[in-house]
Design a protein around this motif. Structure first.
Motif, PDB file in Angstrom:
ATOM      1  N   ILE A  24       0.767  -1.340  -0.021  1.00 18.19           N
ATOM      2  CA  ILE A  24      -0.137  -0.458  -0.339  1.00 18.19           C
ATOM      3  C   ILE A  24       1.414   1.112   0.297  1.00 18.19           C
ATOM      4  CG2 ILE A  24      -1.795   1.542   1.069  1.00 18.19           C
ATOM      5  CD1 ILE A  24      -2.851  -0.763   2.025  1.00 18.19           C
ATOM      6  N   LEU A  25       2.163   1.157   0.594  1.00 18.74           N
ATOM      7  CA  LEU A  25       2.904   2.279   1.186  1.00 18.74           C
ATOM      8  C   LEU A  25       3.750   2.420   0.230  1.00 18.74           C
ATOM      9  CD1 LEU A  25       3.754   2.418   4.747  1.00 18.74           C
ATOM     10  CD2 LEU A  25       2.332   3.455   3.525  1.00 18.74           C
ATOM     11  N   ALA A  26       4.111   1.715  -1.265  1.00 16.43           N
ATOM     12  CA  ALA A  26       4.709   1.632  -2.681  1.00 16.43           C
ATOM     13  C   ALA A  26       3.977   2.620  -3.597  1.00 16.43           C
ATOM     14  CB  ALA A  26       5.408  -0.370  -2.312  1.00 16.43           C
ATOM     15  N   GLN A  27       2.394   2.751  -3.410  1.00 22.05           N
ATOM     16  CA  GLN A  27       1.666   2.759  -4.616  1.00 22.05           C
ATOM     17  C   GLN A  27       2.048   4.547  -5.660  1.00 22.05           C
ATOM     18  OE1 GLN A  27      -1.688   1.181  -5.984  1.00 22.05           O
ATOM     19  NE2 GLN A  27      -0.115  -0.186  -4.505  1.00 22.05           N
ATOM     20  N   PRO A  99      -1.635  -5.234  -3.371  1.00 23.61           N
ATOM     21  CA  PRO A  99      -1.912  -5.080  -4.622  1.00 23.61           C
ATOM     22  C   PRO A  99      -0.721  -4.299  -5.376  1.00 23.61           C
ATOM     23  CG  PRO A  99      -2.251  -3.311  -2.227  1.00 23.61           C
ATOM     24  CD  PRO A  99      -2.067  -4.352  -2.137  1.00 23.61           C
ATOM     25  N   THR A 100      -1.012  -4.528  -6.304  1.00 17.20           N
ATOM     26  CA  THR A 100       0.299  -3.922  -7.432  1.00 17.20           C
ATOM     27  C   THR A 100       0.451  -2.855  -6.972  1.00 17.20           C
ATOM     28  OG1 THR A 100      -1.456  -3.764  -9.676  1.00 17.20           O
ATOM     29  CG2 THR A 100       0.011  -5.900  -8.870  1.00 17.20           C
ATOM     30  N   GLU A 101       1.768  -2.219  -7.296  1.00 12.41           N
ATOM     31  CA  GLU A 101       2.046  -0.873  -7.198  1.00 12.41           C
ATOM     32  C   GLU A 101       0.888   0.173  -7.960  1.00 12.41           C
ATOM     33  OE1 GLU A 101       5.799  -0.073 -10.416  1.00 12.41           O
ATOM     34  OE2 GLU A 101       6.058   0.034  -8.158  1.00 12.41           O
ATOM     35  N   THR A 102       0.486  -0.029  -9.311  1.00 14.46           N
ATOM     36  CA  THR A 102      -0.504   0.776 -10.083  1.00 14.46           C
ATOM     37  C   THR A 102      -1.724   0.301  -9.107  1.00 14.46           C
ATOM     38  OG1 THR A 102      -0.537  -0.731 -12.111  1.00 14.46           O
ATOM     39  CG2 THR A 102       1.253   1.372 -11.572  1.00 14.46           C
ATOM     40  N   LEU A 107      -6.968   2.347 -10.835  1.00 16.18           N
ATOM     41  CA  LEU A 107      -8.741   2.319 -10.312  1.00 16.18           C
ATOM     42  C   LEU A 107      -9.156   4.199 -10.127  1.00 16.18           C
ATOM     43  CD1 LEU A 107      -8.452   0.561  -6.298  1.00 16.18           C
ATOM     44  CD2 LEU A 107      -9.984  -0.231  -8.982  1.00 16.18           C
ATOM     45  N   LEU A 108      -8.607   4.724 -10.183  1.00 16.65           N
ATOM     46  CA  LEU A 108      -8.698   6.497 -10.317  1.00 16.65           C
ATOM     47  C   LEU A 108      -9.230   6.533 -11.251  1.00 16.65           C
ATOM     48  CD1 LEU A 108      -6.548   7.606  -6.945  1.00 16.65           C
ATOM     49  CD2 LEU A 108      -9.141   8.090  -7.156  1.00 16.65           C
TER      50      LEU A 108
END
Length: 308
Positions: A24-27, A99-102, A107-108
């Motif tokens: 999550i922190l790597a998004q 979750p993958t980084e993107t 989603l957005l």
């Protein structure tokens, strides 16, 4: 700038939790806050997070509950905390989701593509061995008439009618209007009920194929009391059957209510015919059936759940 807060519910899976936090922190699009709801873990989760310096991160808000109130209660509490800050979106998932980084970025981006209201957006989820998992349901009406479910197919976006709490980006307006997950469900079926509620009472939802997440749950098969070999898990199937009955009677027509009741009867028969722990399993199914029929759950509270 779009504000997103993430909510993760955890219980006794500290190593998996840290993987989820790192992802999550790597998004590529950062979250404003990561709310960790610890369902009273007994494996030293809090000490582990402190030792690893996760709780020194100002983005992370750690909340340890005084008792285990199940996934439903955990998401209820986490989304309530997020709602108080009034972000634009609340991104929810279990502690075994990567979750993958993107994932969030896609989603957005999908929200920018879709016209009109959106209650939530769901990621495409696969297991550790690339098997399909947490597959959302698409609109059944397509079998009776043409439905433009492939309107956004070129963008990898498909309209859905319900989903699970595995990388779900929920519109804060939908949360304000439709309330929170119902804590009394405890586990299993709370996500189906909630996603159907916000679709019905707020607006449509979509799965975004380009937004991807890995669910490290052991096994991709659907829940089955007939196949269940872990005797400690058998009592939990009470919630599976009771919650499904409540949900089907709330959102489905006569046909699907009949099919839901038929599955309960079929499972009861299959347990009788084969497998271990026959009487324990049959007892759980009967308990769930009578709890639904005689309303031993709080029906009034269920009717008022949108005001939570």
């Amino acid at each position: 700038m779009i504000r997103v807060q993430a909510v993760v519910v955890t219980y006794n899976r500290k190593e998996l939790l840290t993987e989820c936090i790192d992802a999550i922190l790597a998004q590529t699009v950062p979250v404003e806050k990561l709310i960790l709801i610890d369902n009273n873990s007994t494996d030293g989760t809090e000490d582990y997070l402190r030792k690893k310096k996760y709780l020194d991160n100002s983005v992370i808000k750690y909340i340890r509950l005084p008792e285990n109130i199940g996934g439903a209660g955990g998401f209820h509490e986490g989304m309530k905390v997020a709602r108080e800050d009034e972000p634009d979106w609340v991104w929810i998932m279990d502690d075994d989701v990567l979750p993958t980084e993107t994932c969030l970025e896609e989603l957005l981006h999908a929200r920018e593509v879709i016209d009109g209201k959106v209650s939530f957006l769901a990621s495409a989820v696969r297991g550790s061995n690339d098997e399909a998992m947490n597959v959302p349901k698409i609109n059944r009406k397509q079998f009776m008439s043409y439905t433009d479910w492939y309107r956004y197919l070129n963008e990898g976006i498909v309209q859905i009618v319900k989903a699970t709490f595995v990388s779900l980006l929920i519109n804060i307006e939908a949360i304000r209007q439709c309330g929170l997950p119902w804590s009394e469900f405890f586990i299993w079926g709370d996500d189906s009920e909630y996603t159907q509620r916000v679709i019905r009472d707020y607006g449509p939802a979509y799965m975004v194929g380009k937004s991807q997440a890995i669910h490290k749950r052991v096994g991709s098969d659907e829940l089955s009391i007939v196949k269940e070999q872990n005797v400690k898990r058998i009592p939990m199937y009470f919630y599976y059957y009771r919650n499904n009955l409540i949900g089907f009677w709330e959102y489905e027509g006569a046909l699907y209510r009949f099919l839901c009741m038929g599955k309960l009867g079929f499972d009861f028969l299959m347990v009788l015919i084969k497998g271990k722990y026959k009487f324990k399993k049959m007892g759980v199914i009967l308990k769930a059936f009578f709890a639904f029929v005689f309303g031993t759950y709080d029906r009034k509270a269920f009717k008022n759940r949108a005001y939570l």
